[in-house]
Design a protein around this motif. Sequence first.
Motif, PDB file in Angstrom:
ATOM      1  N   GLU A   1       8.436   6.001  -0.303  1.00 58.54           N
ATOM      2  CA  GLU A   1       8.897   4.758  -0.936  1.00 58.54           C
ATOM      3  C   GLU A   1       9.044   3.649   0.100  1.00 58.54           C
ATOM      4  OE1 GLU A   1      12.417   6.098  -2.842  1.00 58.54           O
ATOM      5  OE2 GLU A   1      11.313   7.294  -4.327  1.00 58.54           O
ATOM      6  N   GLY A   2       9.570   4.001   1.279  1.00 59.02           N
ATOM      7  CA  GLY A   2       9.667   3.004   2.332  1.00 59.02           C
ATOM      8  C   GLY A   2       8.302   2.530   2.794  1.00 59.02           C
ATOM      9  N   TYR A   3       7.376   3.459   2.947  1.00 57.34           N
ATOM     10  CA  TYR A   3       6.014   3.094   3.344  1.00 57.34           C
ATOM     11  C   TYR A   3       5.391   2.171   2.298  1.00 57.34           C
ATOM     12  CZ  TYR A   3       1.476   3.770   5.613  1.00 57.34           C
ATOM     13  OH  TYR A   3       0.295   3.571   6.283  1.00 57.34           O
ATOM     14  N   ALA A   4       5.590   2.508   1.008  1.00 62.02           N
ATOM     15  CA  ALA A   4       4.994   1.731  -0.073  1.00 62.02           C
ATOM     16  C   ALA A   4       5.578   0.332  -0.178  1.00 62.02           C
ATOM     17  CB  ALA A   4       5.177   2.467  -1.402  1.00 62.02           C
ATOM     18  N   ALA A   5       6.760   0.118   0.376  1.00 63.25           N
ATOM     19  CA  ALA A   5       7.351  -1.223   0.352  1.00 63.25           C
ATOM     20  C   ALA A   5       6.625  -2.181   1.282  1.00 63.25           C
ATOM     21  CB  ALA A   5       8.829  -1.147   0.736  1.00 63.25           C
ATOM     22  N   VAL A   6       5.824  -1.645   2.204  1.00 66.95           N
ATOM     23  CA  VAL A   6       5.118  -2.458   3.194  1.00 66.95           C
ATOM     24  C   VAL A   6       3.607  -2.420   2.983  1.00 66.95           C
ATOM     25  CG1 VAL A   6       4.637  -2.724   5.672  1.00 66.95           C
ATOM     26  CG2 VAL A   6       6.945  -2.127   4.894  1.00 66.95           C
ATOM     27  N   ALA A   7       3.085  -1.251   2.610  1.00 69.07           N
ATOM     28  CA  ALA A   7       1.644  -1.051   2.485  1.00 69.07           C
ATOM     29  C   ALA A   7       1.359  -0.342   1.166  1.00 69.07           C
ATOM     30  CB  ALA A   7       1.126  -0.228   3.671  1.00 69.07           C
ATOM     31  N   ALA A   8       0.101   0.046   0.966  1.00 71.03           N
ATOM     32  CA  ALA A   8      -0.252   0.785  -0.246  1.00 71.03           C
ATOM     33  C   ALA A   8       0.518   2.096  -0.298  1.00 71.03           C
ATOM     34  CB  ALA A   8      -1.756   1.048  -0.269  1.00 71.03           C
ATOM     35  N   ASP A   9       0.959   2.467  -1.487  1.00 70.26           N
ATOM     36  CA  ASP A   9       1.718   3.701  -1.669  1.00 70.26           C
ATOM     37  C   ASP A   9       0.815   4.891  -1.337  1.00 70.26           C
ATOM     38  OD1 ASP A   9       3.183   5.898  -2.578  1.00 70.26           O
ATOM     39  OD2 ASP A   9       4.057   4.760  -4.235  1.00 70.26           O
ATOM     40  N   PRO A  10       1.186   5.706  -0.338  1.00 68.92           N
ATOM     41  CA  PRO A  10       0.322   6.834   0.019  1.00 68.92           C
ATOM     42  C   PRO A  10       0.143   7.828  -1.113  1.00 68.92           C
ATOM     43  CG  PRO A  10       2.444   6.979   1.139  1.00 68.92           C
ATOM     44  CD  PRO A  10       2.383   5.621   0.513  1.00 68.92           C
ATOM     45  N   ARG A  11       1.080   7.857  -2.058  1.00 71.05           N
ATOM     46  CA  ARG A  11       0.989   8.793  -3.170  1.00 71.05           C
ATOM     47  C   ARG A  11      -0.108   8.417  -4.148  1.00 71.05           C
ATOM     48  NH1 ARG A  11       7.414   8.328  -4.025  1.00 71.05           N
ATOM     49  NH2 ARG A  11       6.724   6.163  -3.732  1.00 71.05           N
ATOM     50  N   GLU A  12      -0.575   7.171  -4.066  1.00 65.95           N
ATOM     51  CA  GLU A  12      -1.681   6.753  -4.928  1.00 65.95           C
ATOM     52  C   GLU A  12      -3.014   7.328  -4.463  1.00 65.95           C
ATOM     53  OE1 GLU A  12      -1.536   2.526  -5.015  1.00 65.95           O
ATOM     54  OE2 GLU A  12       0.307   2.453  -6.228  1.00 65.95           O
ATOM     55  N   GLN A  13      -3.071   7.839  -3.245  1.00 61.80           N
ATOM     56  CA  GLN A  13      -4.262   8.519  -2.738  1.00 61.80           C
ATOM     57  C   GLN A  13      -3.945  10.007  -2.599  1.00 61.80           C
ATOM     58  OE1 GLN A  13      -4.845   5.481   0.642  1.00 61.80           O
ATOM     59  NE2 GLN A  13      -6.935   6.130   0.167  1.00 61.80           N
ATOM     60  N   GLY A  14      -3.565  10.593  -3.739  1.00 62.32           N
ATOM     61  CA  GLY A  14      -3.032  11.942  -3.743  1.00 62.32           C
ATOM     62  C   GLY A  14      -3.971  12.989  -3.184  1.00 62.32           C
ATOM     63  N   GLU A  15      -5.270  12.915  -3.528  1.00 61.75           N
ATOM     64  CA  GLU A  15      -6.195  13.949  -3.055  1.00 61.75           C
ATOM     65  C   GLU A  15      -6.362  13.887  -1.545  1.00 61.75           C
ATOM     66  OE1 GLU A  15      -9.821  13.591  -5.221  1.00 61.75           O
ATOM     67  OE2 GLU A  15      -9.030  14.633  -6.993  1.00 61.75           O
ATOM     68  N   LEU A  16      -6.454  12.677  -0.995  1.00 59.15           N
ATOM     69  CA  LEU A  16      -6.612  12.538   0.451  1.00 59.15           C
ATOM     70  C   LEU A  16      -5.340  12.977   1.180  1.00 59.15           C
ATOM     71  CD1 LEU A  16      -8.388  11.600   2.799  1.00 59.15           C
ATOM     72  CD2 LEU A  16      -7.487   9.278   2.446  1.00 59.15           C
ATOM     73  N   LEU A  17      -4.194  12.529   0.704  1.00 61.81           N
ATOM     74  CA  LEU A  17      -2.932  12.899   1.342  1.00 61.81           C
ATOM     75  C   LEU A  17      -2.707  14.408   1.250  1.00 61.81           C
ATOM     76  CD1 LEU A  17      -0.327  12.031   2.749  1.00 61.81           C
ATOM     77  CD2 LEU A  17       0.666  11.604   0.487  1.00 61.81           C
ATOM     78  N   ARG A  18      -3.024  14.989   0.103  1.00 62.59           N
ATOM     79  CA  ARG A  18      -2.854  16.440  -0.061  1.00 62.59           C
ATOM     80  C   ARG A  18      -3.747  17.202   0.910  1.00 62.59           C
ATOM     81  NH1 ARG A  18      -3.673  16.440  -4.998  1.00 62.59           N
ATOM     82  NH2 ARG A  18      -1.489  16.344  -5.643  1.00 62.59           N
ATOM     83  N   ALA A  19      -4.990  16.750   1.065  1.00 64.13           N
ATOM     84  CA  ALA A  19      -5.895  17.431   1.992  1.00 64.13           C
ATOM     85  C   ALA A  19      -5.378  17.353   3.422  1.00 64.13           C
ATOM     86  CB  ALA A  19      -7.291  16.823   1.901  1.00 64.13           C
ATOM     87  N   PHE A  20      -4.894  16.174   3.847  1.00 64.13           N
ATOM     88  CA  PHE A  20      -4.368  16.027   5.201  1.00 64.13           C
ATOM     89  C   PHE A  20      -3.144  16.916   5.418  1.00 64.13           C
ATOM     90  CE2 PHE A  20      -6.199  11.486   5.551  1.00 64.13           C
ATOM     91  CZ  PHE A  20      -7.353  11.971   6.138  1.00 64.13           C
ATOM     92  N   GLU A  21      -2.259  16.958   4.421  1.00 63.05           N
ATOM     93  CA  GLU A  21      -1.050  17.769   4.601  1.00 63.05           C
ATOM     94  C   GLU A  21      -1.389  19.254   4.619  1.00 63.05           C
ATOM     95  OE1 GLU A  21       3.482  18.414   2.950  1.00 63.05           O
ATOM     96  OE2 GLU A  21       2.151  17.054   1.849  1.00 63.05           O
ATOM     97  N   LEU A  22      -2.286  19.682   3.753  1.00 59.84           N
ATOM     98  CA  LEU A  22      -2.678  21.087   3.748  1.00 59.84           C
ATOM     99  C   LEU A  22      -3.392  21.472   5.044  1.00 59.84           C
ATOM    100  CD1 LEU A  22      -3.876  21.501   0.050  1.00 59.84           C
ATOM    101  CD2 LEU A  22      -1.919  22.642   1.122  1.00 59.84           C
ATOM    102  N   ASP A  23      -4.224  20.579   5.554  1.00 58.39           N
ATOM    103  CA  ASP A  23      -4.910  20.860   6.819  1.00 58.39           C
ATOM    104  C   ASP A  23      -3.898  21.015   7.950  1.00 58.39           C
ATOM    105  OD1 ASP A  23      -7.240  21.056   8.590  1.00 58.39           O
ATOM    106  OD2 ASP A  23      -6.659  19.063   9.271  1.00 58.39           O
ATOM    107  N   LYS A  24      -2.888  20.155   7.964  1.00 58.16           N
ATOM    108  CA  LYS A  24      -1.838  20.263   8.974  1.00 58.16           C
ATOM    109  C   LYS A  24      -1.086  21.587   8.824  1.00 58.16           C
ATOM    110  CE  LYS A  24       0.876  18.428  12.197  1.00 58.16           C
ATOM    111  NZ  LYS A  24       0.393  18.101  13.562  1.00 58.16           N
TER     112      LYS A  24
END
Length: 459
Positions: free
Chosen positions: A403-426
Amino acid sequence: MSDPRELVDDLTEDLKRWLPEQRWFAGKDRPVTGVRPLGVTELVSGDPQLLHVVVEVAQDDRREPYQLLVGRRTHPPEIASSSWIGAVGDLNAYEASGDLDVTGVLLDLMAREETVGSLVFEHEPGVELETGLRARPITSEQSNTSLVYGGQYILKLFRKLTPGKNKDLLLHRALQGVGSKHIAVPLGSITGDLDGEPTTVGMLQQFVSDAVDGWAMATTSVRDLMAAPELHAGEVGGDFAGEAERLGRAVAEVHADLAEALGTEPVDAEELERSAKAMLDRLDTIAARVPELAEHAPKLRAAFEKLRALPLDSVTMQYIHGDLHLGQVLRTVGGWLLIDFEGEPAAPVEERHALRSPLRDVAGMLRSFDYAAQQMLVGQPDEPALADRAHEWSERNRAAFCEGYAAVAADPREQGELLRAFELDKAVYEVGYEHANRPDWLGVPLASIARITSGGTTP
């Protein structure tokens, strides 16, 4: 005193034993088979003597350069026993970063912008440094060594060296140039020579004396929650969500500052293919070693394969932190600071300098919230109530960060597939690390993988 080069030659056998015992030595996975001096510069002559040394460490077919400060003196300094390297003649040689009597010379040389041998000492334009300050080492670091001068400056000495300008210095200068408020101000640098290329060996910054690192703050919040398990996360005095939200804003502002300073690029199909292949290759390698991961492999593979089909206009590439987690951020009275922009220490230098999606940093921080939440449960008997509270804390703070990130830039949750892939890879990377180094912690990334691949939100 002996000739500096001969002194280091005499220490090579001792260094083969001593180097693997140091916390900052990155080659603990195999024995040291040889040590060869690449450069020796005398910074302080007489008694005590201080040498700046670069050695090439051989481990079978691997060759990597490391930076040392080697001291010799008649009267032993007050340093840790692990700093003693070996005897040369009638005197002992030691790693001198903890010797307060000699390390002040590094700051003084930067203040005067002197060149000693192949070492160039500089301060940043417009900066005036105070001289004559004694240094104390920070003992908690792993991959580098830092010295604090008089509570005003902090000098980071990069232990494992890579030719060229260090990414940490490059990005700090870029962020300072656009007035970023979320970094410690860069003040100076030390440049050496490696394979004929100018190479950053040290970076001086403003020391922030009132800072507390994010991991310490987050885990204190978790301890407060566990001490009163009948309460919800939002009802505990140590609630961290407000700080997580402010941290999300700070990370987004740093990403925006990096984009302003160094530009962005659209992703291309080749980059998406490279990313997907790297994730799939890592999964195959680690699943072959860790049976507990293999059962999740089909769903992980499906998540990584989706990268290939992402719209090209949905992903922007730029410089990012590259190794972001709660231990890489500091809370001061003025807000959050990001530190250590080198990137993943084990990654090749070209990979650390490559442009990446900012969501990689977001994913790294989300993984760190999971680790902070579960660290008190590791090695303890299963207690469902505490596990529920840990999960609740993690979800609350992951959401607040986004929510803090989304207050400044695009909400990362709106790119769910990309964010999910990065988190799973980590998380897959973490499985490999924990399996090899901390088996008791293996359940932390495995639980996250199970949650995300079974339809759990991110976040």
